[in-house]
Design an enzyme around this catalytic site. Structure first.
Site, PDB file in Angstrom:
ATOM      1  N   GLY A  16       0.624  -1.249   0.003  1.00  0.00           N
ATOM      2  CA  GLY A  16      -0.080   0.079   0.039  1.00  0.00           C
ATOM      3  C   GLY A  16       0.828   1.152   0.113  1.00  0.00           C
ATOM      4  N   GLY A  76       4.100   1.430  -1.353  1.00  0.00           N
ATOM      5  CA  GLY A  76       5.152   1.622  -2.494  1.00  0.00           C
ATOM      6  C   GLY A  76       5.448   0.432  -2.935  1.00  0.00           C
ATOM      7  CG  ASP A 122       4.671  -0.584   9.994  1.00  0.00           C
ATOM      8  OD1 ASP A 122       3.698  -1.347  10.927  1.00  0.00           O
ATOM      9  OD2 ASP A 122       4.789  -0.723   8.806  1.00  0.00           O
TER      10      ASP A 122
END
Length: 735
Positions: A413, A415, A525
Site C-alpha cells: 500500500g 509503495g 511499525d
C-alpha cells in the site's frame, strides 16, 4: 399546454435570405415573416397571405389573416407551421363523458400537407376520425388504439397499441377531428380513460408511454400547411417570380390546382418572390460548393476553375484536374523534400532541448521540494563513516541501478521495492513510495540523517537516496532470504533456538533505537514482515518510513495513527499518544507469532477473537498455553523456557503501556534466556525435574559459547540478575 416549434424544412441558405418586402416588418415576435406574407397593407401579395401580428401578447404572436390559427414558422419553399388544438374525450368508469373537445379548422386557399402530417390517435380504449373535403367529395378516415396494460406499450411505436397513426391525403382545405371511446373503462381507467386525436407535423412528434398518463398530452400540436400562389394566368404571365428565379408547380399538388411556387435559379439563393430577392452565390467562398482543385473564379450564377502557375488542366475535381509541368515536379519535390527534412530535424532538436530543459527544471524542483539542500547541509556536518557511505543518487543513476525499474521484488500500500545492482555489483533494494507528506519534509530529512548514522548489524543499512523524483527513493542494502513473516507462516523452518536468537537480536536493535541514539527513535511499525533475514537467518529490522524521533521522556501526540492492524498498540490507537512502549507492544505480538506460529490477525476466529494478542492472553489466563504453542518448537527439553518467554510476551502485550517492560529490559531478559539455552541449562532443569529431583542452585556465574569450535568466556549481561536467570519458576500469569 402549448407547443412552439421551428421546422427543419427551411434550408440554411434560404433562411438567410428569407427577407420581407423593403420597408416592411420582417418579424412578429420569434417568427420571421418573409414575402409574399406580410403584416401590413402593401407588404403581402394578397389577402390570403395576410399575417395578423398580435403585439398585445408577450412575446407577440402571428396568426393567419384574422383567424385564431397561430403561425409558428413560415418557409419560402411552400410550407407553413401552425398550431391546432387536440381533440379529446374522457369518460368516467360508468361510461359518462366528463371532458371533450372536438376541433375544426377551415382554410381558404392553403391545404393540409400530405407529406408533412400524420393523423394520430392515442388511448387504450379509443378510436377517432379525421374528416374533410377533397374538392366536392367528402373524405373520412379513422384509426383505432387499444391496450390492456401499459406493459404492452412501446415507446416510438404507433401501430395500434396505445397509439395509431395514418396518412392524410393532399388537397384538404377543411379538417375536423372526432374522438370516441369503446367505453370499456373498467380496465383502463386506472391510468387514462381518455381518447386523444390530432393531426401533427410528423417531424415534431415522437410517441412515448407518457402520453397515456393523465395530463401527458399537449393541448396543441403543430401541423404543416402547404401554400402556393393561385392565379388563372400562367406563372410567367402573372409575373409571380422575381429576377433569376423560375416557376415551379408543387409536386404534391392536386390535379385541379392552378397554383405555383417560385424557386431561385441554380447558382442563386434568397427569396424568389421579391423582384431582386435571388442573389448570386459565391461558390468560391465555400470549398464544398465548388469542384475546383486550385483556383476558383466566381461568375454570375456559376463559377469557373483554373490551375495555378506551373500546372495545366481544367482544374476540376470531376474533370482532369491540374497536372504539374515536368520541371515543376522536380523542383517542387526537391524543395519539399529538403524543407521537410530540415523541418523535422529542427523540430526534433528543439523538442529534445525543450524536453531536456523541462526535465532538468522538474528534477531541480523535486530535489528542493523533497529537502535536497537541507539533506546536503546535514550530511556535510557528519564526519563519520556513515556519512561517507551515504550517497545522494541522481535519477539517471537509479534507473541504471534498477535497469529502469525492471525487477519488482515487493509491493504494498505504501509503495514498491525494486532490486538493483551498484556499479561494483553490490545488490541493493530501492524503495519507491507512492506519496510523501510535503508538510513534513524537514522532519523526513531529519529522520533520514539519523537513520543514515545507524550502523548496526541487525538494521537494514540505508545506503543513500534520490530526491530528483516526485517522491524520494531510498536505497537499502539487499537482504535476500525473505522476511520473518514468510519463515514463520509459509516455510515453517525455524527451530526454537533460532527463533529465540532472532527475537533477542531484534529486541537489541529496538533497545538501541530507544535508548542509545542521540535522539530516541520509535520505529512505529514493528512486525514480522519488516524483519528481514539474511542467508544466516540473522534478523535485520527494516522500513523506517513511519519512524518518529522523540526526545527522551517525551510523548508524541499524533494526528494520524500509523501502524499495522494486529500489531498496533491499543493504547496508542485510543489516545494517539506515541511512546516507546508502542514498539514494545508490537514486538510482543512478533514474539507471540514466533511462539504460536499464528498470524497477528486470526481470520478463522470470530470477530471478537481475531486478535492474536488477546487470544494469547486469554489462553494464558486459562492455563492453556501448551494448546496454543506451535507444535514445531515444543519438546520435552524446552517447555519451561517457552513458558518463561511466554510470560515475557504477555508483559509486552499488556493493554496498559505502563505495565509493559522497556525494550532494554526485554533485550536483557531474552539475551539471558538465549545464554541459558546455549549452555543447556533448561534442558538440564527439565530432565532433573522429570526425575523428581528439586534443584535450586546452579554453578553458572559464567557462560561458555562455542562458535566454529572456539570457546569464548563471557560474564552475565550487566543489569540482568543471574539468580533470576537460573531460577525456574512455575508459570503463573498475573496482571
Amino acid at each position: 399546454m402549448g407547443c412552439r416549434c421551428s421546422t427543419s424544412r427551411t434550408s440554411t441558405a434560404a433562411a438567410a435570405h428569407a427577407q420581407a418586402k423593403p420597408r416592411c416588418p420582417n418579424r412578429c415576435g420569434d417568427v420571421e415573416i418573409p414575402y409574399p406574407f406580410g403584416t401590413k397593407r402593401g407588404c403581402f401579395l394578397n389577402k390570403d397571405f395576410l399575417i395578423t401580428c398580435n403585439d398585445t401578447l408577450n412575446p407577440p404572436k402571428p396568426f393567419l389573416r384574422k383567424s385564431s390559427i397561430e403561425v409558428v414558422n413560415i418557409s419560402i419553399d411552400g410550407h407553413l407551421n401552425v398550431m391546432q388544438y387536440t381533440a379529446k374525450v374522457c369518460y368516467d368508469a360508468k361510461g359518462y363523458s366528463v371532458d371533450s373537445n372536438l376541433p375544426y379548422i377551415t382554410l381558404s386557399k392553403f391545404t393540409f400537407s400530405r407529406t408533412g402530417n400524420k393523423f394520430v390517435v392515442i388511448g387504450c380504449d379509443s378510436y377517432a376520425y379525421v374528416l374533410g373535403f377533397l374538392g366536392e367529395d367528402r373524405y373520412k378516415s379513422g384509426c383505432t388504439s387499444t391496450c390492456d396494460s401499459l406493459d404492452y406499450v412501446t415507446n416510438g411505436s404507433c401501430v395500434g397499441t396505445g397509439c395509431c397513426q395514418i396518412e392524410i391525403p393532399g388537397g384538404l382545405k377543411e379538417l375536423e377531428v372526432e374522438a370516441f371511446s369503446f367505453k370499456n373503462h373498467t380496465k383502463v381507467s386506472s391510468f387514462n380513460p381518455c381518447t386523444y386525436a390530432f393531426v401533427v407535423d410528423q417531424s415534431q412528434f415522437h410517441f412515448t408511454s407518457n402520453y397515456l398518463a393523465l395530463g401527458g398530452i399537449r393541448d396543441e400540436f403543430p401541423m404543416v400547411l402547404d401554400w402556393e400562389i393561385i392565379t388563372d394566368k400562367t406563372c410567367e404571365e402573372a409575373k409571380i417570380c422575381g429576377l433569376n428565379a423560375s416557376c415551379d408547380t408543387p409536386k404534391d399538388n392536386t390535379s385541379t390546382s392552378s397554383g405555383y411556387r417560385c424557386k431561385c435559379n441554380k447558382g442563386y439563393e434568397g427569396n424568389p418572390y421579391l423582384s431582386d430577392g435571388c442573389r448570386d452565390v459565391n461558390e468560391c467562398e465555400d470549398p464544398s460548393r465548388n469542384n475546383c482543385t486550385h483556383i476558383c473564379d466566381n461568375i454570375p450564377g456559376s463559377y469557373t476553375c483554373r490551375c495555378r502557375k506551373g500546372f495545366h488542366g481544367d482544374g476540376r475535381k470531376d474533370g482532369g484536374g491540374c497536372t504539374p509541368n515536368q520541371y515543376t515536379v522536380i523542383k517542387v519535390a526537391l524543395g519539399v523534400g529538403i524543407s521537410f527534412v530540415v523541418a523535422i530535424m529542427s523540430i526534433s532538436w528543439l523538442h529534445f532541448l525543450w524536453t531536456r530543459r523541462r526535465h532538468m527544471k522538474l528534477k531541480e524542483k523535486f530535489f528542493e521540494q523533497n529537502g535536497g539542500s537541507i539533506l546536503r547541509q546535514e550530511l556535510s556536518k557528519l564526519h563519520g563513516q556513515s556519512s561517507e557511505k551515504a550517497k545522494i543518487f541522481t535519477e539517471e543513476e537509479i534507473k541504471t541501478v534498477t535497469n529502469n525499474y525492471a525487477d519488482v521484488i515487493g509491493c504494498g500500500g505504501s509503495g514498491n521495492v525494486y532490486k538493483g545492482f551498484l556499479p561494483d555489483r553490490t545488490p541493493v533494494a530501492v524503495k519507491k513510495s507512492k506519496f510523501v507528506d510535503q508538510a513534513k519534509i524537514d522532519e523526513f530529512i531529519n529522520e533520514l540523517v539519523v537513520v543514515l548514522q545507524i550502523n548496526r548489524r541487525n538494521v537494514v543499512r540505508l545506503l543513500g537516496c534520490c530526491l530528483e523524483t516526485q517522491v524520494p527513493l531510498l536505497v537499502y542494502e539487499f537482504v535476500g532470504n525473505g522476511t520473518l513473516f514468510e519463515h514463520i507462516h509459509k516455510k515453517g523452518n525455524l527451530s526454537w533456538e533460532r527463533r529465540l536468537r532472532i527475537t533477542a537480536e531484534t529486541a537489541g536493535v529496538l533497545s538501541y533505537l530507544h535508548s542509545e541514539t542521540n535522539v530516541p527513535i520509535i520505529h512505529r511499525d514493528v512486525k514480522s514482515a519488516n524483519i528481514l533475514l539474511d542467508e544466516n537467518c540473522t534478523p535485520k529490522v527494516s522500513d523506517f518510513g513511519a519512524s518518529k524521533l522523540v526526545p527522551i521522556d517525551a510523548i508524541q501526540n499524533c494526528t494520524v495513527v500509523q501502524g499495522t492492524l494486529g500489531y498496533l498498540d491499543p493504547e496508542y490507537l485510543q489516545t494517539c499518544k506515541l511512546t516507546d512502549k508502542s514498539d514494545v507492544y508490537s514486538f510482543g505480538v512478533v514474539l507471540v507469532e514466533l511462539l504460536t506460529g499464528k498470524m497477528a490477525l486470526l481470520s478463522d476466529k470470530p470477530e471478537e477473537e481475531r486478535s492474536l494478542a488477546m487470544n494469547f492472553l486469554s489462553s494464558l489466563k486459562q492455563n492453556r498455553l501448551l494448546e496454543i504453542l506451535d507444535n514445531r518448537i515444543v519438546n520435552d527439553g524446552n517447555k519451561q523456557q517457552l513458558k518463561e518467554v511466554a510470560k515475557l510476551a504477555a508483559r509486552c502485550i499488556s493493554v496498559r503501556g505502563e505495565e509493559r517492560p522497556t525494550m532494554k529490559e526485554v533485550s536483557l531478559e531474552l539475551q539471558g534466556r538465549l545464554s541459558l539455552m546455549s549452555n543447556g541449562q533448561y534442558y538440564l532443569r527439565d530432565n532433573v525435574e522429570s526425575n523428581g529431583v528439586q534443584e535450586t542452585e546452579y554453578f553458572t556465574s559464567t557462560f561458555y559459547e562455542c562458535r566454529n569450535g572456539i570457546g569464548s568466556h563471557t560474564t552475565p549481561t550487566d543489569g540482568y540478575d543471574s539468580v533470576q536467570q537460573l531460577e525456574l519458576m512455575a508459570f503463573d500469569y498475573e496482571r
